[in-house]
Write a protein that holds these residues in place. Sequence first.
Motif, PDB file in Angstrom:
ATOM      1  N   LEU A 165       0.834  -1.207   0.000  1.00 58.87           N
ATOM      2  CA  LEU A 165       0.000   0.000   0.000  1.00 58.87           C
ATOM      3  C   LEU A 165       0.869   1.258   0.000  1.00 58.87           C
ATOM      4  N   ARG A 166       1.860   1.287   0.892  1.00 53.62           N
ATOM      5  CA  ARG A 166       2.753   2.451   0.994  1.00 53.62           C
ATOM      6  C   ARG A 166       3.492   2.689  -0.327  1.00 53.62           C
ATOM      7  N   ASP A 167       4.047   1.610  -0.900  1.00 48.76           N
ATOM      8  CA  ASP A 167       4.872   1.748  -2.103  1.00 48.76           C
ATOM      9  C   ASP A 167       4.051   2.101  -3.347  1.00 48.76           C
ATOM     10  N   HIS A 168       2.771   1.761  -3.359  1.00 43.83           N
ATOM     11  CA  HIS A 168       1.948   1.989  -4.546  1.00 43.83           C
ATOM     12  C   HIS A 168       0.953   3.129  -4.406  1.00 43.83           C
ATOM     13  N   SER A 169       0.864   3.712  -3.204  1.00 40.87           N
ATOM     14  CA  SER A 169      -0.122   4.774  -3.036  1.00 40.87           C
ATOM     15  C   SER A 169       0.471   6.107  -2.632  1.00 40.87           C
ATOM     16  N   GLY A 170       1.685   6.077  -2.129  1.00 40.22           N
ATOM     17  CA  GLY A 170       2.275   7.317  -1.645  1.00 40.22           C
ATOM     18  C   GLY A 170       1.885   7.645  -0.214  1.00 40.22           C
ATOM     19  N   ILE A 171       1.067   6.829   0.413  1.00 38.38           N
ATOM     20  CA  ILE A 171       0.716   7.050   1.821  1.00 38.38           C
ATOM     21  C   ILE A 171       1.959   6.714   2.651  1.00 38.38           C
ATOM     22  N   ASP A 172       2.281   7.593   3.623  1.00 36.76           N
ATOM     23  CA  ASP A 172       3.498   7.364   4.404  1.00 36.76           C
ATOM     24  C   ASP A 172       3.181   6.895   5.824  1.00 36.76           C
ATOM     25  N   ASN A 173       4.257   6.646   6.593  1.00 40.05           N
ATOM     26  CA  ASN A 173       4.100   6.150   7.968  1.00 40.05           C
ATOM     27  C   ASN A 173       3.297   7.099   8.840  1.00 40.05           C
ATOM     28  N   GLU A 174       3.447   8.392   8.604  1.00 36.48           N
ATOM     29  CA  GLU A 174       2.716   9.370   9.425  1.00 36.48           C
ATOM     30  C   GLU A 174       1.205   9.168   9.296  1.00 36.48           C
ATOM     31  N   VAL A 175       0.745   8.938   8.080  1.00 35.32           N
ATOM     32  CA  VAL A 175      -0.682   8.682   7.855  1.00 35.32           C
ATOM     33  C   VAL A 175      -1.094   7.386   8.543  1.00 35.32           C
ATOM     34  N   LEU A 176      -0.257   6.357   8.444  1.00 37.41           N
ATOM     35  CA  LEU A 176      -0.549   5.078   9.100  1.00 37.41           C
ATOM     36  C   LEU A 176      -0.660   5.268  10.612  1.00 37.41           C
ATOM     37  N   PHE A 177       0.311   5.950  11.219  1.00 37.93           N
ATOM     38  CA  PHE A 177       0.308   6.115  12.671  1.00 37.93           C
ATOM     39  C   PHE A 177      -0.876   6.954  13.137  1.00 37.93           C
TER      40      PHE A 177
END
Length: 125
Positions: free
Chosen positions: A61-73
Amino acid sequence: MPSLFGMYGYEGFGGRNAEIGAAADAQRASTQARDAEQRVKALEESLAKTLLICEAMWEILRDHSGIDNEVLFEKLREIDLRDGVLDGKNQSKPTECPSCQRRLSNRHARCLYCGHTFAKSTFEL
Ligand SMILES: [Zn+2]
């Protein structure tokens, strides 16, 4: 002919029957401990697989969407707080049945007293 007490397993305090009873209790406790240990190991293996799958899904998801750890946390914190406590999990506390108002553990899918079916999150234990 055994006495009434003997027929129901009571042979008094001490003596040979008490020793046999204690040995049987110890054997049963040992078997239960071994079973519990095996169940814990199976749960650990299952959890490790689940974490591996979560990690793979997150990285895809991170590698293909551009969503980063900050959004996850941020999302983890939001979900964690849904049960009212920031404690690393989102598991509801004992609840009151909306139908009969009795208190129940959140582990049950249905009320033990009246049979009301609870709408439960897929992610609750
Ligand atoms: Zn109920």
